[in-house]
Design a protein around this motif. Structure first.
Motif, PDB file in Angstrom:
ATOM      1  N   ILE A  33       0.858  -1.172   0.000  1.00 36.04           N
ATOM      2  CA  ILE A  33       0.000   0.000   0.000  1.00 36.04           C
ATOM      3  C   ILE A  33       0.891   1.217   0.000  1.00 36.04           C
ATOM      4  CG2 ILE A  33      -1.902   1.148   1.156  1.00 36.04           C
ATOM      5  CD1 ILE A  33      -2.363  -1.696   0.351  1.00 36.04           C
ATOM      6  N   LEU A  98      -0.487  -3.469   6.220  1.00 39.22           N
ATOM      7  CA  LEU A  98      -1.023  -2.337   6.980  1.00 39.22           C
ATOM      8  C   LEU A  98       0.112  -1.438   7.463  1.00 39.22           C
ATOM      9  CD1 LEU A  98      -3.898  -3.979   9.017  1.00 39.22           C
ATOM     10  CD2 LEU A  98      -4.045  -2.554   6.993  1.00 39.22           C
ATOM     11  N   LEU A 101       1.349   0.745   4.757  1.00 41.01           N
ATOM     12  CA  LEU A 101       0.465   1.905   4.603  1.00 41.01           C
ATOM     13  C   LEU A 101       0.932   3.049   5.502  1.00 41.01           C
ATOM     14  CD1 LEU A 101      -3.388   1.549   4.668  1.00 41.01           C
ATOM     15  CD2 LEU A 101      -2.285   3.439   5.747  1.00 41.01           C
ATOM     16  N   MET A 233      -9.394   3.620  -5.165  1.00 38.05           N
ATOM     17  CA  MET A 233     -10.734   3.142  -5.494  1.00 38.05           C
ATOM     18  C   MET A 233     -10.749   2.464  -6.858  1.00 38.05           C
ATOM     19  SD  MET A 233     -12.938   3.479  -3.187  1.00 38.05           S
ATOM     20  CE  MET A 233     -11.734   3.197  -1.946  1.00 38.05           C
ATOM     21  N   ILE A 236      -9.106  -0.963  -6.501  1.00 35.10           N
ATOM     22  CA  ILE A 236      -9.939  -1.914  -5.763  1.00 35.10           C
ATOM     23  C   ILE A 236     -11.145  -2.333  -6.604  1.00 35.10           C
ATOM     24  CG2 ILE A 236     -11.514  -2.119  -3.813  1.00 35.10           C
ATOM     25  CD1 ILE A 236      -9.611  -0.661  -2.146  1.00 35.10           C
ATOM     26  N   ILE A 278     -18.902   0.948  -3.253  1.00 33.88           N
ATOM     27  CA  ILE A 278     -19.041   0.088  -2.079  1.00 33.88           C
ATOM     28  C   ILE A 278     -20.157  -0.925  -2.316  1.00 33.88           C
ATOM     29  CG2 ILE A 278     -19.632   0.075   0.383  1.00 33.88           C
ATOM     30  CD1 ILE A 278     -18.165   2.719   0.631  1.00 33.88           C
ATOM     31  N   GLN A 282     -20.142  -5.311  -2.716  1.00 33.70           N
ATOM     32  CA  GLN A 282     -20.992  -6.275  -2.026  1.00 33.70           C
ATOM     33  C   GLN A 282     -21.257  -7.462  -2.930  1.00 33.70           C
ATOM     34  OE1 GLN A 282     -21.831  -5.825   1.137  1.00 33.70           O
ATOM     35  NE2 GLN A 282     -20.488  -4.075   0.788  1.00 33.70           N
ATOM     36  N   PRO A 285     -16.882  -8.978  -4.196  1.00 36.47           N
ATOM     37  CA  PRO A 285     -15.936  -8.451  -3.213  1.00 36.47           C
ATOM     38  C   PRO A 285     -14.510  -8.320  -3.734  1.00 36.47           C
ATOM     39  CG  PRO A 285     -17.286 -10.163  -2.255  1.00 36.47           C
ATOM     40  CD  PRO A 285     -17.572 -10.163  -3.721  1.00 36.47           C
TER      41      PRO A 285
ATOM     42  N   LEU B  53      -7.610  -2.169  10.690  1.00 30.45           N
ATOM     43  CA  LEU B  53      -7.076  -0.812  10.662  1.00 30.45           C
ATOM     44  C   LEU B  53      -8.107   0.098  10.019  1.00 30.45           C
ATOM     45  CD1 LEU B  53      -4.922   1.267  11.087  1.00 30.45           C
ATOM     46  CD2 LEU B  53      -3.852   0.580   8.982  1.00 30.45           C
ATOM     47  N   THR B 125     -19.157  -4.670   4.723  1.00 28.10           N
ATOM     48  CA  THR B 125     -17.842  -5.086   4.248  1.00 28.10           C
ATOM     49  C   THR B 125     -17.428  -6.422   4.867  1.00 28.10           C
ATOM     50  OG1 THR B 125     -17.004  -3.507   5.829  1.00 28.10           O
ATOM     51  CG2 THR B 125     -16.802  -2.916   3.551  1.00 28.10           C
ATOM     52  N   ASN B 128     -19.038  -9.712   3.582  1.00 22.95           N
ATOM     53  CA  ASN B 128     -18.476 -10.232   2.339  1.00 22.95           C
ATOM     54  C   ASN B 128     -16.997 -10.531   2.447  1.00 22.95           C
ATOM     55  OD1 ASN B 128     -20.725 -10.314   0.534  1.00 22.95           O
ATOM     56  ND2 ASN B 128     -20.807  -8.114   0.816  1.00 22.95           N
ATOM     57  N   ILE B 130     -14.537  -8.713   3.106  1.00 23.07           N
ATOM     58  CA  ILE B 130     -13.572  -7.720   2.659  1.00 23.07           C
ATOM     59  C   ILE B 130     -12.808  -7.323   3.900  1.00 23.07           C
ATOM     60  CG2 ILE B 130     -13.302  -5.400   1.729  1.00 23.07           C
ATOM     61  CD1 ILE B 130     -15.959  -5.813   0.290  1.00 23.07           C
ATOM     62  N   LYS B 131     -11.490  -7.491   3.863  1.00 24.40           N
ATOM     63  CA  LYS B 131     -10.791  -7.198   5.109  1.00 24.40           C
ATOM     64  C   LYS B 131      -9.413  -6.641   4.848  1.00 24.40           C
ATOM     65  CE  LYS B 131      -9.558 -12.011   5.462  1.00 24.40           C
ATOM     66  NZ  LYS B 131      -9.824 -13.236   6.182  1.00 24.40           N
ATOM     67  N   GLY B 132      -8.689  -6.458   5.931  1.00 27.26           N
ATOM     68  CA  GLY B 132      -7.323  -5.971   5.830  1.00 27.26           C
ATOM     69  C   GLY B 132      -7.269  -4.613   5.159  1.00 27.26           C
ATOM     70  N   VAL B 133      -6.368  -4.551   4.194  1.00 30.08           N
ATOM     71  CA  VAL B 133      -6.106  -3.316   3.502  1.00 30.08           C
ATOM     72  C   VAL B 133      -7.344  -2.761   2.804  1.00 30.08           C
ATOM     73  CG1 VAL B 133      -4.788  -2.417   1.612  1.00 30.08           C
ATOM     74  CG2 VAL B 133      -3.768  -4.060   3.140  1.00 30.08           C
ATOM     75  N   TYR B 134      -8.169  -3.662   2.249  1.00 29.24           N
ATOM     76  CA  TYR B 134      -9.332  -3.198   1.509  1.00 29.24           C
ATOM     77  C   TYR B 134     -10.280  -2.462   2.417  1.00 29.24           C
ATOM     78  CZ  TYR B 134      -7.240  -6.413  -1.602  1.00 29.24           C
ATOM     79  OH  TYR B 134      -6.328  -7.041  -2.369  1.00 29.24           O
ATOM     80  N   SER B 136      -9.426  -0.876   5.146  1.00 32.21           N
ATOM     81  CA  SER B 136      -8.798   0.408   5.484  1.00 32.21           C
ATOM     82  C   SER B 136      -9.061   1.434   4.400  1.00 32.21           C
ATOM     83  CB  SER B 136      -7.293   0.244   5.654  1.00 32.21           C
ATOM     84  OG  SER B 136      -7.014  -0.763   6.580  1.00 32.21           O
ATOM     85  N   LEU B 137      -8.885   1.010   3.143  1.00 32.47           N
ATOM     86  CA  LEU B 137      -9.047   1.965   2.050  1.00 32.47           C
ATOM     87  C   LEU B 137     -10.506   2.362   1.885  1.00 32.47           C
ATOM     88  CD1 LEU B 137      -6.464   0.381  -0.348  1.00 32.47           C
ATOM     89  CD2 LEU B 137      -6.261   2.535   0.855  1.00 32.47           C
ATOM     90  N   LEU B 138     -11.423   1.403   2.099  1.00 28.22           N
ATOM     91  CA  LEU B 138     -12.846   1.753   2.006  1.00 28.22           C
ATOM     92  C   LEU B 138     -13.228   2.737   3.104  1.00 28.22           C
ATOM     93  CD1 LEU B 138     -14.737  -1.517   1.052  1.00 28.22           C
ATOM     94  CD2 LEU B 138     -14.298   0.500  -0.319  1.00 28.22           C
TER      95      LEU B 138
END
Lengths: 297, 352
Positions: A33, A98, A101, A233, A236, A278, A282, A285, B53, B125, B128, B130-134, B136-138
């Motif tokens: 990151i 992390l 980051l 974004m 992702i 977002i 869903q 993912p 995070l 999140t 589904n 979605i974890k970790g870095v994703y 954080s960014l969301l």
């Protein structure tokens, strides 16, 4: 009207793609990151500014040509900086995304403050080369040359990146490391070298993005922060690990933003687009396209 | 363990008695930092214990602060429209502003709104996976959305200036020293209560599940737990803490603006916890106080230097002291215990 909107969407998409493509390499392929990505764009933008000043002062006759020199130089300087960063900092953080980051956020603060100390806090303006003034009139709509230029630049970058990753040995090594690092290492690929090169390439592409952004407006020390969240974004939404996904994500967001903005306002468009992203996650993912994997984590 | 508990009592007693030995100016600063320490406890809960995070805690802090500020603003306008609304040409109070005339409603909203938003975001999140870095960014994207919204809807939120110019709270003047001292005490009590609650939570069964989720989420899932429920709960709880902190903050500082809940403050909050020690609740509190003291001193005297230092601190903490101040303290204690045991062993050898 529709063609206008379509072109604006494509243009916004090309800008998004430009800022996200380097990130797609460092984040998508390497899993780092890099919050300093925006500041690497800033480095490219200031490089362009310096070269423009230099051309304007020393070679006023060929001042319009500065952009031709600025693009490769922004790439080179940002890539060198990225390479140095990878060697000194990032390589310690590959297994701790992390933490990478946080650490790169620190780097971004340092780079921002350094730019502020060198160039001053106020924005500086880069005068775009005169051959990019004006535009083409087609189907009753005006297509500015600057935006067309950015579109072509992005397409060229995608094309060369594709060639590099698919057709050269070095590119294939990057792909191999992305897919399975330990397997690649077993087969004799120097993964640390590949990491450093990939990070340098991603950083260099950020530099080119910064160079192109000077066409659109003034640049300042905080230019990176404006774009960094958008860039993430895009990556992702596109799906990590696939450059084609980044391409789809960027143009998708670009088109949707412009059409939503047309019917509401810029503020609401940003809100609606992020909510849509977002919501989309869903449903899928892991983004539009992603590397298929059977690993659990 | 007994020693440690004594240490905590002493720490909070010293904080509680601060009005007797600090000047008014220092006290108001400390009060501000204690609010931020409440946020830090929440971040330590989710980051240090659960491994999530969040780069979005500025939002929850800001929502709490805005809820409180709306009440203060209405009280200050004495039945008229708030001044910024008049300037933007709004004729009538928007419907969602109306409940904020009642202090209890404002306080309830300051806790409920951040909790709800956090629950929604984290449910969708985490469900589904979605974890970790994703994640954080969301959460960072949520910050961008909310800040854009608050700046854009100037007629409802005061735009970039935010909400300011308050005069009274529950009829007491906000500028009087006595009100400030009472607010300071309120903050200390809230911090102590939240600290005790968080400690209880982490030392029990729930805390063990959270740590297990941090270390190996899939194993927890295979053991029959549903990690989503736990993660949503702890994330919402920490957002509630941030909301409380925001409400207390606005009472003492008298101002809230989108700038105070943006991306940069949100990441700085994480740094306080990183510096203090992410795995330690007390470390998070100390980290928030130390970092903000350093900031208010350095950024006034050497603004250029401060940003460079802040940047370097991120790098140094991550690379060299990932356990923060609490980690340094613990290893010092460990060295002392080892030395003590060593002496005992030598003594035993002598006897034999």
């Amino acid at each position: 009207m529709f063609i206008d909107q379509l072109f604006n969407g494509l243009s916004l998409g090309s800008i998004l793609l430009l800022i996200a493509i380097g990130l797609a390499i460092t984040f998508g392929l390497m899993g780092v990151i890099n919050m300093a990505h925006g500041e690497l764009m800033m480095v490219g933008a200031y490089t362009t500014y310096v070269i423009q000043q230099w051309f304007a002062n020393d070679m006023p006759h060929s001042a319009g040509l500065y952009f031709v020199v600025a693009i490769p130089l922004s790439f080179l300087i940002a890539a060198l900086l990225g390479w140095g960063l990878e060697k000194s900092l990032i390589r310690h953080l590959y297994r701790r995304p992390l933490d990478s980051l946080l650490a790169t956020w620190g780097i971004s603060l340092i780079l921002q403050q350094t730019a502020r100390l060198i160039f001053g806090a106020p924005n500086v303006a880069v005068v775009p080369p005169s051959w990019l003034d004006g535009g083409i009139r087609l189907f009753g709509a005006v297509f500015p040359y600057k935006r067309l230029f950015i579109l072509c630049l992005v397409l060229a970058i995608i094309f060369f990146l594709y060639l590099y990753l698919m057709k050269t040995r070095a590119g294939r090594r990057i792909q191999a490391v992305t897919m399975n690092r330990s397997m690649a290492a077993c087969l004799g690929i120097a993964t640390q070298k590949v990491d450093a090169y990939s990070f340098a390439i991603g950083s260099g592409l950020a530099g080119v993005a910064g160079c192109a952004l000077t066409l659109l407006g003034p640049i300042g020390p905080t230019i990176g922060t404006y774009y960094i969240v958008d860039a993430f974004m895009v990556v992702i939404l596109g799906g990590v690990g696939k450059l084609a996904g980044t391409l789809l994500g960027a143009f998708g967001i670009g088109l949707i933003s412009t059409f939503v903005e047309y019917s509401t306002s810029a503020t609401m468009a940003k809100v609606i687009v992020f909510v849509l992203i977002i919501a989309f996650l869903q449903w899928k993912p892991s983004g539009l396209l992603n590397v298929r994997t059977r690993s659990l984590d | 363990m007994v020693n440690k508990r004594w240490g905590y009592w002493l720490f909070f007693a010293a904080l509680f008695l601060a009005p007797f030995y600090l000047t008014e100016f220092r006290l108001s600063l400390l009060g501000k930092f204690l609010c931020l320490a409440i946020v830090a406890v929440g971040i330590s809960l989710i980051w240090g214990y659960t491994g999530i995070l969040s780069l979005g805690h500025g939002v929850y802090f800001g929502l709490g602060a805005y809820c409180m500020a709306m009440y203060l603003k209405l009280e200050a306008s004495r039945g008229h429209l708030p001044d910024f609304m008049e300037w933007s040409g709004v004729r009538e109070l928007p419907w969602f502003w109306k409940p904020f005339a009642y202090p209890m409603a404002a306080i309830a909203a300051a806790i409920a709104l951040p909790t709800l938003l956090a629950a929604l975001l984290s449910y969708f999140t985490f469900k589904n996976r979605i974890k970790g870095v994703y994640f954080s960014l969301l959460s960072q994207a949520v910050v961008v959305v909310l800040v854009t919204l608050f700046i854009g809807k100037q007629e409802w939120t005061g735009g970039t200036n935010g909400l300011t110019n308050f005069s009274t709270v529950f009829g007491f003047s906000l500028s009087s020293p006595l009100t400030q001292i009472v607010l300071y005490w309120l903050t200390t009590v809230c911090l102590a209560l939240i600290f005790v609650a968080a400690r209880r939570l982490t030392s029990g069964r729930l805390g063990k599940v959270l740590i297990a989720i941090r270390d190996a989420e899939n194993r927890v899932r295979f053991l029959g737990f549903n990690p989503t429920v736990y993660k949503v709960f702890v994330y919402s709880l920490s957002a509630a803490f941030a909301g409380v902190a925001g409400a207390l903050f606005v009472l003492q500082v008298g101002l809230i603006s989108p700038e105070m809940m943006g991306i940069i403050p949100s990441i700085e909050m994480v740094l306080w916890v990183a510096v203090g020690g992410r795995h330690s609740l007390m470390g998070a509190i100390v980290g928030a106080i130390v970092m903000n003291t350093a900031k208010s001193f350095l950024s006034e005297n050497y603004p250029d230097l401060w940003l460079l230092l802040l940047g370097a601190l991120f790098v140094v903490v991550v690379l060299f002291v990932p356990k923060g101040l609490a980690g340094i303290y613990e290893s010092l204690v460990a060295v002392r215990i080892k030395a003590k045991r060593g002496h005992e062993r030598e003594a035993r050898v002598d006897v034999s």
